[in-house]
Design an enzyme around this catalytic site. Structure first.
Site, mmCIF file in Angstrom:
data_model
loop_
_atom_site.group_PDB
_atom_site.id
_atom_site.type_symbol
_atom_site.label_atom_id
_atom_site.label_comp_id
_atom_site.label_asym_id
_atom_site.label_seq_id
_atom_site.Cartn_x
_atom_site.Cartn_y
_atom_site.Cartn_z
ATOM 1 N N LYS A 1 -27.188 -89.293 -17.690
ATOM 2 C CA LYS A 1 -25.646 -88.712 -18.950
ATOM 3 C C LYS A 1 -25.111 -89.874 -19.187
ATOM 4 C CE LYS A 1 -24.117 -84.728 -16.298
ATOM 5 N NZ LYS A 1 -23.336 -84.155 -15.689
ATOM 6 N N LYS B 1 -35.601 -81.577 -16.354
ATOM 7 C CA LYS B 1 -35.429 -80.544 -15.962
ATOM 8 C C LYS B 1 -34.637 -79.289 -17.158
ATOM 9 C CE LYS B 1 -30.239 -81.679 -15.442
ATOM 10 N NZ LYS B 1 -29.395 -81.459 -14.269
ATOM 11 N N LYS C 1 -29.044 -77.296 -20.357
ATOM 12 C CA LYS C 1 -28.588 -77.105 -22.221
ATOM 13 C C LYS C 1 -28.164 -78.513 -22.729
ATOM 14 C CE LYS C 1 -26.944 -73.727 -24.814
ATOM 15 N NZ LYS C 1 -25.307 -72.864 -24.272
HETATM 16 P P1 TYM Z 1 -24.250 -77.885 -13.563
HETATM 17 O O1 TYM Z 1 -22.798 -76.866 -14.687
HETATM 18 O O2 TYM Z 1 -25.037 -78.857 -14.363
HETATM 19 O O3 TYM Z 1 -25.440 -76.714 -12.713
HETATM 20 C C1 TYM Z 1 -24.483 -75.732 -12.107
HETATM 21 C C2 TYM Z 1 -25.766 -74.743 -11.088
HETATM 22 O O4 TYM Z 1 -27.021 -75.183 -11.996
HETATM 23 C C3 TYM Z 1 -28.125 -75.492 -11.452
HETATM 24 N N1 TYM Z 1 -28.684 -75.848 -12.391
HETATM 25 C C4 TYM Z 1 -30.708 -75.987 -11.986
HETATM 26 N N2 TYM Z 1 -31.407 -75.798 -10.826
HETATM 27 C C5 TYM Z 1 -32.855 -75.794 -11.234
HETATM 28 N N3 TYM Z 1 -32.852 -75.843 -12.175
HETATM 29 C C6 TYM Z 1 -32.426 -76.771 -13.150
HETATM 30 N N4 TYM Z 1 -32.785 -76.766 -14.607
HETATM 31 C C7 TYM Z 1 -30.859 -76.611 -13.266
HETATM 32 N N5 TYM Z 1 -30.061 -76.812 -14.318
HETATM 33 C C8 TYM Z 1 -28.781 -76.689 -13.428
HETATM 34 C C9 TYM Z 1 -27.511 -77.492 -10.766
HETATM 35 O O5 TYM Z 1 -28.012 -77.410 -9.572
HETATM 36 C C10 TYM Z 1 -25.967 -76.257 -10.487
HETATM 37 O O6 TYM Z 1 -26.216 -75.700 -8.808
HETATM 38 N N6 TYM Z 1 -21.900 -81.224 -10.784
HETATM 39 C C11 TYM Z 1 -22.432 -79.755 -10.734
HETATM 40 C C12 TYM Z 1 -20.955 -78.974 -10.222
HETATM 41 C C13 TYM Z 1 -20.169 -78.925 -9.035
HETATM 42 C C14 TYM Z 1 -20.300 -78.850 -8.189
HETATM 43 C C15 TYM Z 1 -19.069 -79.473 -7.910
HETATM 44 C C16 TYM Z 1 -20.745 -78.027 -7.511
HETATM 45 C C17 TYM Z 1 -18.875 -79.513 -9.745
HETATM 46 N N7 TYM Z 1 -18.502 -79.366 -8.259
HETATM 47 C C18 TYM Z 1 -19.484 -78.663 -5.950
HETATM 48 C C19 TYM Z 1 -21.506 -77.810 -6.567
HETATM 49 C C20 TYM Z 1 -20.618 -78.299 -5.771
HETATM 50 C C21 TYM Z 1 -22.866 -79.654 -11.614
HETATM 51 O O7 TYM Z 1 -23.020 -79.813 -12.910
HETATM 52 O O8 TYM Z 1 -23.927 -78.028 -11.701
#
Ligand code: TYM
Length: 327
Positions: free
Chosen positions: A115, A196, A199
């Site tokens: 990031k 991966k 967006k």
């Molecule tokens: P975020 O918002 O980026 O994504 C949400 C969930 O989607 C999954 N994901 C994917 N899985 C497979 N292939 C992909 N291309 C892909 N893109 C996104 C992510 O692994 C996620 O499970 N840091 C986290 C949000 C968060 C969180 C938490 C998660 C904040 N606090 C506590 C679990 C527990 C995030 O940015 O997810």
């Protein structure tokens, strides 16, 4: 016996895409419906402050994310769905965790490195301590299981470390958290299948759950398939994976056979994938449209979710304040 507790979060940074769905969301719905877990799903708006979006965009995306989670099957009668900033104990616990987390451990986080490289003009401290807030999200509810995609595994491992550091320094209080991965924990970008699906790469890289069939088809037409070297093209693997998830297993088998004997036509694969995905989300699109006219209902759901979450959060933080000696 108390049920096992699940916590997971999602940033309100854009419409949900099939990476979110296959890596996390579909699993959230299955786990919720299994009845075996006490489920907390959180829209992590404070995490999203570390990115570049405007306040207006963020504000709109919070309710849109809620609408899409509900349309995809998160059921407020079975799960607690809420917005992170509605429960201020998240940031209080994150501060306490900041004081026990070594800087060197955060420097190892690959997502921080990625990031920071992607937003060079805005490498803020929040981006660095992001995983500490994530640990606070999870441990505030003493969650035992965290269903996420593969890109979040390192953060969940850090959460276990944070719990251990806290328990060793003060007293045994937080549980060990386990990650729950799906079979398809990593969906790749359509245009850059080494990365991966995300967006932040741009519109053409992702298929959104809300995309109309014609849009899905147009995006897939441009998807990268065989790369220069030919063999084991990650773009082709990604398409076949999507077909396996959303389409007929027999089709996947026949394309695999065609791949072996060299008769595969990538245009055909793309059309099948487009149809399969378009069909799979027809009812999602309907439900989403309905909910767009039900903003008050959605706000009520989030408010009562925050109330339920707050009860647990307040009790945890009160105990933690005593444990660390500020009460
Ligand atoms: P975020 O918002 O980026 O994504 C949400 C969930 O989607 C999954 N994901 C994917 N899985 C497979 N292939 C992909 N291309 C892909 N893109 C996104 C992510 O692994 C996620 O499970 N840091 C986290 C949000 C968060 C969180 C938490 C998660 C904040 N606090 C506590 C679990 C527990 C995030 O940015 O997810």
């Amino acid at each position: 016996m108390a049920k096992k507790r699940i916590f997971s979060g999602i940033q309100p940074t854009g419409n949900l895409h099939i990476g979110n769905y296959l890596g996390a969301l579909r699993n959230w719905v299955d786990l919720q419906n299994s009845g075996e877990y006490d489920c907390f799903f959180c829209i992590v708006d404070y995490h999203s402050l570390t990115g570049d979006r405007s306040a207006k965009e963020r504000h709109d995306q919070i309710s849109m994310t809620a609408i899409e989670l509900l349309a995809a099957g998160i059921d407020p009668d079975k799960s607690t769905l809420f917005v992170q900033s509605h429960v201020p104990e998240h940031t209080e616990l994150a501060w306490i965790f900041n004081t026990i987390t070594p800087i060197s451990e955060l420097e190892r986080m690959t997502q921080f490195k990625d990031k920071s490289a992607a937003q060079k003009q805005n490498v803020n401290v929040g981006l660095f301590t992001y995983p500490v807030l994530q640990a606070a999200d999870i441990l505030l509810y003493k969650a035992t299981h965290v269903p996420v995609g593969e890109d979040q595994v390192q953060h969940v491992e850090l959460t276990r470390d944070v719990a251990r550091w806290f328990n060793n320094r003060y007293k045994k209080y937080f549980p060990e958290t386990k990650v729950l991965l799906t079979e398809t924990a990593r969906v790749k970008s359509l245009l850059d299948p080494e990365k991966k699906m995300s967006k932040s790469l741009g519109e053409g890289h992702v298929i959104e759950l809300a995309d109309e069939p014609a849009v899905i088809e147009a995006k897939l037409k441009k998807a990268v398939t065989a790369t220069k070297g030919g063999a084991d093209a990650p773009g082709v693997e990604n398409l076949l994976l999507l077909l396996k998830e959303f389409g007929e297993p027999a089709l996947v088998r026949s394309f695999r056979a065609a791949e072996k004997n060299g008769s595969i036509r990538y245009g055909d694969v793309k059309m099948e994938v487009a149809h399969a995905i378009g069909n799979s989300f027809a009812s999602f699109r309907e439900k989403r449209k309905e909910l767009l006219d039900e903003r008050e209902l959605v706000a009520d759901i989030l408010n009562s979710g925050a109330e339920q979450a707050s009860e647990i959060a307040a009790a945890t933080i009160e105990e933690v304040r005593r444990i660390v000696g500020v009460r």
